[in-house]
Design a protein around this motif. Structure first.
Motif, PDB file in Angstrom:
ATOM      1  N   LEU A   7      -1.205  14.410  -8.487  1.00  0.00           N
ATOM      2  CA  LEU A   7      -1.800  14.621  -7.171  1.00  0.00           C
ATOM      3  C   LEU A   7      -1.807  16.137  -6.964  1.00  0.00           C
ATOM      4  O   LEU A   7      -0.746  16.766  -6.849  1.00  0.00           O
ATOM      5  CB  LEU A   7      -0.973  13.918  -6.093  1.00  0.00           C
ATOM      6  CG  LEU A   7      -1.615  13.733  -4.731  1.00  0.00           C
ATOM      7  CD1 LEU A   7      -2.923  12.950  -4.836  1.00  0.00           C
ATOM      8  CD2 LEU A   7      -0.669  13.005  -3.799  1.00  0.00           C
ATOM      9  N   VAL A   8      -2.985  16.723  -6.979  1.00  0.00           N
ATOM     10  CA  VAL A   8      -3.102  18.178  -6.885  1.00  0.00           C
ATOM     11  C   VAL A   8      -2.814  18.628  -5.454  1.00  0.00           C
ATOM     12  O   VAL A   8      -2.810  17.810  -4.532  1.00  0.00           O
ATOM     13  CB  VAL A   8      -4.496  18.660  -7.368  1.00  0.00           C
ATOM     14  CG1 VAL A   8      -4.702  18.331  -8.834  1.00  0.00           C
ATOM     15  CG2 VAL A   8      -5.599  18.076  -6.509  1.00  0.00           C
ATOM     16  N   PRO A   9      -2.571  19.914  -5.248  1.00  0.00           N
ATOM     17  CA  PRO A   9      -2.252  20.414  -3.902  1.00  0.00           C
ATOM     18  C   PRO A   9      -3.310  20.048  -2.855  1.00  0.00           C
ATOM     19  O   PRO A   9      -4.503  20.033  -3.137  1.00  0.00           O
ATOM     20  CB  PRO A   9      -2.176  21.932  -4.104  1.00  0.00           C
ATOM     21  CG  PRO A   9      -1.775  22.092  -5.531  1.00  0.00           C
ATOM     22  CD  PRO A   9      -2.485  20.977  -6.255  1.00  0.00           C
ATOM     23  N   ASN A  10      -2.816  19.761  -1.659  1.00  0.00           N
ATOM     24  CA  ASN A  10      -3.653  19.487  -0.484  1.00  0.00           C
ATOM     25  C   ASN A  10      -4.569  18.279  -0.652  1.00  0.00           C
ATOM     26  O   ASN A  10      -5.723  18.296  -0.239  1.00  0.00           O
ATOM     27  CB  ASN A  10      -4.464  20.724  -0.096  1.00  0.00           C
ATOM     28  CG  ASN A  10      -3.554  21.887   0.224  1.00  0.00           C
ATOM     29  OD1 ASN A  10      -2.621  21.752   1.006  1.00  0.00           O
ATOM     30  ND2 ASN A  10      -3.783  23.020  -0.413  1.00  0.00           N
ATOM     31  N   THR A  11      -4.048  17.230  -1.288  1.00  0.00           N
ATOM     32  CA  THR A  11      -4.801  15.983  -1.439  1.00  0.00           C
ATOM     33  C   THR A  11      -3.955  14.817  -0.970  1.00  0.00           C
ATOM     34  O   THR A  11      -2.745  14.928  -0.794  1.00  0.00           O
ATOM     35  CB  THR A  11      -5.230  15.743  -2.902  1.00  0.00           C
ATOM     36  OG1 THR A  11      -4.071  15.748  -3.736  1.00  0.00           O
ATOM     37  CG2 THR A  11      -6.209  16.794  -3.388  1.00  0.00           C
TER      38      THR A  11
ATOM     39  N   ARG B   8       0.856  -1.185   0.000  1.00  0.00           N
ATOM     40  CA  ARG B   8       0.000   0.000   0.000  1.00  0.00           C
ATOM     41  C   ARG B   8       0.894   1.238   0.000  1.00  0.00           C
ATOM     42  O   ARG B   8       1.871   1.294   0.727  1.00  0.00           O
ATOM     43  CB  ARG B   8      -0.894   0.015   1.228  1.00  0.00           C
ATOM     44  CG  ARG B   8      -1.886   1.135   1.275  1.00  0.00           C
ATOM     45  CD  ARG B   8      -2.730   1.117   2.551  1.00  0.00           C
ATOM     46  NE  ARG B   8      -3.058  -0.210   2.995  1.00  0.00           N
ATOM     47  CZ  ARG B   8      -4.208  -0.841   2.749  1.00  0.00           C
ATOM     48  NH1 ARG B   8      -5.137  -0.245   2.056  1.00  0.00           N
ATOM     49  NH2 ARG B   8      -4.422  -2.052   3.198  1.00  0.00           N
ATOM     50  N   VAL B   9       0.534   2.213  -0.824  1.00  0.00           N
ATOM     51  CA  VAL B   9       1.290   3.458  -0.916  1.00  0.00           C
ATOM     52  C   VAL B   9       0.388   4.606  -0.482  1.00  0.00           C
ATOM     53  O   VAL B   9      -0.785   4.671  -0.863  1.00  0.00           O
ATOM     54  CB  VAL B   9       1.781   3.699  -2.358  1.00  0.00           C
ATOM     55  CG1 VAL B   9       2.485   5.035  -2.463  1.00  0.00           C
ATOM     56  CG2 VAL B   9       2.699   2.586  -2.795  1.00  0.00           C
ATOM     57  N   ILE B  10       0.950   5.503   0.301  1.00  0.00           N
ATOM     58  CA  ILE B  10       0.234   6.699   0.740  1.00  0.00           C
ATOM     59  C   ILE B  10       1.071   7.903   0.313  1.00  0.00           C
ATOM     60  O   ILE B  10       2.251   7.989   0.656  1.00  0.00           O
ATOM     61  CB  ILE B  10       0.039   6.691   2.272  1.00  0.00           C
ATOM     62  CG1 ILE B  10      -0.712   5.427   2.688  1.00  0.00           C
ATOM     63  CG2 ILE B  10      -0.679   7.958   2.729  1.00  0.00           C
ATOM     64  CD1 ILE B  10      -0.560   5.069   4.142  1.00  0.00           C
ATOM     65  N   ILE B  11       0.467   8.790  -0.464  1.00  0.00           N
ATOM     66  CA  ILE B  11       1.136  10.019  -0.883  1.00  0.00           C
ATOM     67  C   ILE B  11       0.216  11.180  -0.510  1.00  0.00           C
ATOM     68  O   ILE B  11      -0.956  11.186  -0.879  1.00  0.00           O
ATOM     69  CB  ILE B  11       1.402  10.068  -2.400  1.00  0.00           C
ATOM     70  CG1 ILE B  11       2.165   8.830  -2.867  1.00  0.00           C
ATOM     71  CG2 ILE B  11       2.172  11.339  -2.763  1.00  0.00           C
ATOM     72  CD1 ILE B  11       2.290   8.734  -4.387  1.00  0.00           C
ATOM     73  N   GLN B  12       0.761  12.131   0.231  1.00  0.00           N
ATOM     74  CA  GLN B  12      -0.009  13.325   0.584  1.00  0.00           C
ATOM     75  C   GLN B  12       0.742  14.543   0.064  1.00  0.00           C
ATOM     76  O   GLN B  12       1.933  14.719   0.343  1.00  0.00           O
ATOM     77  CB  GLN B  12      -0.207  13.436   2.095  1.00  0.00           C
ATOM     78  CG  GLN B  12      -1.083  14.600   2.482  1.00  0.00           C
ATOM     79  CD  GLN B  12      -1.467  14.574   3.949  1.00  0.00           C
ATOM     80  OE1 GLN B  12      -1.265  13.585   4.634  1.00  0.00           O
ATOM     81  NE2 GLN B  12      -2.031  15.659   4.425  1.00  0.00           N
ATOM     82  N   ASN B  13       0.039  15.371  -0.679  1.00  0.00           N
ATOM     83  CA  ASN B  13       0.636  16.569  -1.265  1.00  0.00           C
ATOM     84  C   ASN B  13       0.242  17.786  -0.435  1.00  0.00           C
ATOM     85  O   ASN B  13      -0.845  18.325  -0.597  1.00  0.00           O
ATOM     86  CB  ASN B  13       0.191  16.731  -2.717  1.00  0.00           C
ATOM     87  CG  ASN B  13       0.817  17.935  -3.378  1.00  0.00           C
ATOM     88  OD1 ASN B  13       1.666  18.594  -2.796  1.00  0.00           O
ATOM     89  ND2 ASN B  13       0.398  18.221  -4.589  1.00  0.00           N
ATOM     90  N   ASN B  14       1.141  18.217   0.453  1.00  0.00           N
ATOM     91  CA  ASN B  14       0.895  19.394   1.292  1.00  0.00           C
ATOM     92  C   ASN B  14       1.543  20.641   0.699  1.00  0.00           C
ATOM     93  O   ASN B  14       1.836  21.579   1.426  1.00  0.00           O
ATOM     94  CB  ASN B  14       1.458  19.156   2.699  1.00  0.00           C
ATOM     95  CG  ASN B  14       0.759  18.024   3.408  1.00  0.00           C
ATOM     96  OD1 ASN B  14      -0.442  17.855   3.287  1.00  0.00           O
ATOM     97  ND2 ASN B  14       1.511  17.228   4.136  1.00  0.00           N
ATOM     98  N   THR B  15       1.795  20.625  -0.598  1.00  0.00           N
ATOM     99  CA  THR B  15       2.441  21.758  -1.256  1.00  0.00           C
ATOM    100  C   THR B  15       1.428  22.531  -2.083  1.00  0.00           C
ATOM    101  O   THR B  15       0.269  22.138  -2.175  1.00  0.00           O
ATOM    102  CB  THR B  15       3.583  21.279  -2.178  1.00  0.00           C
ATOM    103  OG1 THR B  15       3.024  20.633  -3.328  1.00  0.00           O
ATOM    104  CG2 THR B  15       4.531  20.329  -1.457  1.00  0.00           C
ATOM    105  N   ALA B  16       1.902  23.590  -2.715  1.00  0.00           N
ATOM    106  CA  ALA B  16       1.032  24.405  -3.578  1.00  0.00           C
ATOM    107  C   ALA B  16       1.178  24.035  -5.045  1.00  0.00           C
ATOM    108  O   ALA B  16       0.615  24.706  -5.911  1.00  0.00           O
ATOM    109  CB  ALA B  16       1.350  25.882  -3.366  1.00  0.00           C
ATOM    110  N   VAL B  17       1.930  22.966  -5.342  1.00  0.00           N
ATOM    111  CA  VAL B  17       2.163  22.566  -6.736  1.00  0.00           C
ATOM    112  C   VAL B  17       1.615  21.164  -6.986  1.00  0.00           C
ATOM    113  O   VAL B  17       1.441  20.375  -6.052  1.00  0.00           O
ATOM    114  CB  VAL B  17       3.672  22.600  -7.087  1.00  0.00           C
ATOM    115  CG1 VAL B  17       4.244  23.994  -6.874  1.00  0.00           C
ATOM    116  CG2 VAL B  17       4.453  21.582  -6.299  1.00  0.00           C
ATOM    117  N   ASN B  18       1.358  20.872  -8.255  1.00  0.00           N
ATOM    118  CA  ASN B  18       0.964  19.513  -8.629  1.00  0.00           C
ATOM    119  C   ASN B  18       2.168  18.581  -8.483  1.00  0.00           C
ATOM    120  O   ASN B  18       3.295  18.970  -8.784  1.00  0.00           O
ATOM    121  CB  ASN B  18       0.480  19.468 -10.074  1.00  0.00           C
ATOM    122  CG  ASN B  18      -0.858  20.144 -10.254  1.00  0.00           C
ATOM    123  OD1 ASN B  18      -1.646  20.253  -9.328  1.00  0.00           O
ATOM    124  ND2 ASN B  18      -1.115  20.615 -11.459  1.00  0.00           N
TER     125      ASN B  18
END
Length: 134
Positions: free
Chosen positions: A95-99, A69-79
């Motif tokens: 993965l768009v910002p904040n997802t 299982r992979v978990i990726i969280q994008n806490n940045t302002a960029v794609n």
């Protein structure tokens, strides 16, 4: 209150259900396999993890062993473009910002691509968080 005919019909349906259950129990080919989808304790380490992505090029995050299982969280302002066990480019899945993405897939390496350098697993914001679990 049920009539005698209604009671007889209910008893017949229950007997049919019991017959089906007994047939399944006695016939291994008909048994359903139940698999629990529960993560093991903790997360899998990375082999020489980078601290940040490199602008405009691929950054590879390799686990010490294959995860389920992979978990990726994008806490940045960029794609964040990503791929599993193959090259990531600007045209990869995004993965768009904040997802966050939680994906049940056997993976050895997560490939990331960002237009500008971004922190990875820094513990602060903004940052891209990448985790692997079994």
């Amino acid at each position: 209150m049920y009539t005698n005919d209604q009671l007889a019909e209910r008893i017949d349906r229950q007997a049919e259900t019991l017959d089906r259950i007994l047939n399944i129990v006695q016939n291994p080919d008909l048994r359903t396999q139940f698999v629990q989808d529960i993560e093991e304790f903790g997360y899998v380490d990375f082999f020489n993890p980078p601290q940040a992505t490199t602008a405009g090029t691929e950054t590879v995050m390799t686990f010490t062993y294959q995860v389920k299982r992979v978990i990726i969280q994008n806490n940045t302002a960029v794609n964040v473009a990503f791929a599993f066990d193959q090259t990531a480019t600007a045209g990869s899945l995004l993965l768009v910002p904040n997802t966050i993405l939680i994906y049940p897939k056997k993976v050895l390496a997560v490939h990331l691509w960002t237009a500008t350098a971004q922190n990875i697993n820094s513990g602060g914001v903004p940052s891209i968080v990448v985790l692997g679990a079994n």
